[in-house]
Design a protein around this motif. Structure first.
Motif, PDB file in Angstrom:
ATOM      1  N   ILE A  64      55.755  30.951  26.145  1.00 43.88           N
ATOM      2  CA  ILE A  64      54.047  31.038  26.753  1.00 43.88           C
ATOM      3  C   ILE A  64      54.341  32.209  27.831  1.00 43.88           C
ATOM      4  CG2 ILE A  64      52.397  30.029  27.940  1.00 43.88           C
ATOM      5  CD1 ILE A  64      53.499  27.360  26.632  1.00 43.88           C
ATOM      6  N   GLN A  65      53.376  33.143  27.661  1.00 41.61           N
ATOM      7  CA  GLN A  65      53.291  34.210  28.671  1.00 41.61           C
ATOM      8  C   GLN A  65      52.026  33.934  29.835  1.00 41.61           C
ATOM      9  OE1 GLN A  65      53.420  38.158  27.486  1.00 41.61           O
ATOM     10  NE2 GLN A  65      52.270  38.897  29.083  1.00 41.61           N
ATOM     11  N   PHE A  66      52.278  33.999  31.163  1.00 47.80           N
ATOM     12  CA  PHE A  66      51.343  33.904  32.067  1.00 47.80           C
ATOM     13  C   PHE A  66      50.928  35.208  32.553  1.00 47.80           C
ATOM     14  CE2 PHE A  66      53.535  29.857  31.836  1.00 47.80           C
ATOM     15  CZ  PHE A  66      52.382  28.978  32.042  1.00 47.80           C
ATOM     16  N   ASP A  67      49.712  35.635  32.661  1.00 44.51           N
ATOM     17  CA  ASP A  67      49.345  36.912  33.196  1.00 44.51           C
ATOM     18  C   ASP A  67      48.743  36.728  34.566  1.00 44.51           C
ATOM     19  OD1 ASP A  67      48.159  38.644  30.154  1.00 44.51           O
ATOM     20  OD2 ASP A  67      50.017  38.211  30.826  1.00 44.51           O
ATOM     21  N   VAL A  68      49.410  37.042  35.434  1.00 40.21           N
ATOM     22  CA  VAL A  68      49.168  36.985  37.064  1.00 40.21           C
ATOM     23  C   VAL A  68      48.578  38.150  37.307  1.00 40.21           C
ATOM     24  CG1 VAL A  68      50.065  36.483  39.314  1.00 40.21           C
ATOM     25  CG2 VAL A  68      51.192  35.272  37.351  1.00 40.21           C
ATOM     26  N   MET A  69      47.276  38.017  37.853  1.00 42.42           N
ATOM     27  CA  MET A  69      46.627  39.137  38.445  1.00 42.42           C
ATOM     28  C   MET A  69      46.039  38.956  40.008  1.00 42.42           C
ATOM     29  SD  MET A  69      44.167  39.666  34.942  1.00 42.42           S
ATOM     30  CE  MET A  69      44.784  38.767  33.438  1.00 42.42           C
ATOM     31  N   ASP A  70      46.017  40.147  40.586  1.00 43.41           N
ATOM     32  CA  ASP A  70      45.743  40.004  42.060  1.00 43.41           C
ATOM     33  C   ASP A  70      44.466  40.408  42.411  1.00 43.41           C
ATOM     34  OD1 ASP A  70      46.297  42.660  41.955  1.00 43.41           O
ATOM     35  OD2 ASP A  70      47.900  42.376  43.563  1.00 43.41           O
ATOM     36  N   GLY A  71      43.962  41.039  41.444  1.00 42.95           N
ATOM     37  CA  GLY A  71      42.585  41.569  42.216  1.00 42.95           C
ATOM     38  C   GLY A  71      42.868  42.868  42.703  1.00 42.95           C
ATOM     39  N   ASN A  72      43.929  43.488  42.574  1.00 41.35           N
ATOM     40  CA  ASN A  72      44.314  44.738  43.121  1.00 41.35           C
ATOM     41  C   ASN A  72      44.882  46.008  42.092  1.00 41.35           C
ATOM     42  OD1 ASN A  72      43.448  44.395  45.984  1.00 41.35           O
ATOM     43  ND2 ASN A  72      45.623  43.006  46.253  1.00 41.35           N
ATOM     44  N   PHE A  73      45.892  45.496  41.571  1.00 45.06           N
ATOM     45  CA  PHE A  73      46.307  46.157  40.467  1.00 45.06           C
ATOM     46  C   PHE A  73      45.530  46.202  39.362  1.00 45.06           C
ATOM     47  CE2 PHE A  73      49.357  46.764  36.558  1.00 45.06           C
ATOM     48  CZ  PHE A  73      49.697  48.002  37.069  1.00 45.06           C
ATOM     49  N   VAL A  74      44.807  44.973  38.988  1.00 46.09           N
ATOM     50  CA  VAL A  74      43.929  44.728  37.942  1.00 46.09           C
ATOM     51  C   VAL A  74      42.634  44.315  38.619  1.00 46.09           C
ATOM     52  CG1 VAL A  74      45.397  44.840  35.921  1.00 46.09           C
ATOM     53  CG2 VAL A  74      44.780  42.742  37.257  1.00 46.09           C
ATOM     54  N   PRO A  75      41.352  44.325  38.121  1.00 38.02           N
ATOM     55  CA  PRO A  75      40.233  43.798  38.865  1.00 38.02           C
ATOM     56  C   PRO A  75      40.153  42.548  38.666  1.00 38.02           C
ATOM     57  CG  PRO A  75      39.601  45.037  36.815  1.00 38.02           C
ATOM     58  CD  PRO A  75      40.827  45.093  36.877  1.00 38.02           C
TER      59      PRO A  75
END
Length: 176
Positions: A64-75
């Motif tokens: 299971i892959q979790f995509d962690v996004m921070d609002g900086n590197f990606v929106p």
């Protein structure tokens, strides 16, 4: 009560699925096995994500892959290591965590992400960092391994493959 498939559709993570067993065609399980990408906003409900992870495990996925996004590197903005740790309580399937975050976020919270991604018995979990987000890629990859994780690197499709050439001996996986 929700069906297992509707709960699975409620995952806020992008759960990338590959099946480890054959399932009958035209069933909910077959849809999962065909690299289902499940997305949904979870409103402070870590239990919903955890139940989705349990459903994926029951369907026979091998990771299971979790995509962690921070609002900086990606929106987009998703979640942190606490959410991933909550899912570990409900399944034993290997986790992968793709850190689509700025260098600061990946370095400051790296230990928490490596720990959250580990298997139920401390087995190394795959932690993926983006070559475009890391000024000190070697340092981050070595730290992942030192912390007991499986270091991996991702590059966006527009990034030349040469960008990861000098770290190939330091990683277990490359994701494009």
């Amino acid at each position: 009560p929700q069906s297992p498939l509707s709960r699975t559709h409620a995952l806020s993570a992008c759960a990338q699925v590959s099946a480890k067993k054959q399932v009958a065609k035209n069933t909910p399980e077959a849809a999962l096995a065909d690299n289902l990408l499940a997305r949904h906003k979870v409103h402070d409900e870590s239990s919903l994500l955890a139940l989705g992870a349990a459903d994926l495990e029951a369907a026979g996925v091998d990771r299971i892959q979790f995509d962690v996004m921070d609002g900086n590197f990606v929106p987009n903005l998703t979640f942190g290591p606490e959410m991933i740790s909550a899912c570990r309580k409900y399944c034993k399937t290997p986790f992968e965590t793709q850190l689509m975050v700025s260098q600061y976020a990946s370095e400051v919270m790296l230990e928490e992400y490596v720990e959250a991604t580990k298997g139920p018995n401390g087995e190394p979990g795959v932690v993926i960092v983006h070559v475009e987000a890391c000024d000190h890629l070697h340092r981050v990859l070595n730290k992942i391994r030192d912390l007991g994780g499986s270091p991996s690197v991702a590059l966006n499709p527009h990034t030349p493959a040469e960008a990861v050439k000098n770290v190939l001996c330091d990683v277990d996986h490359v994701l494009v």
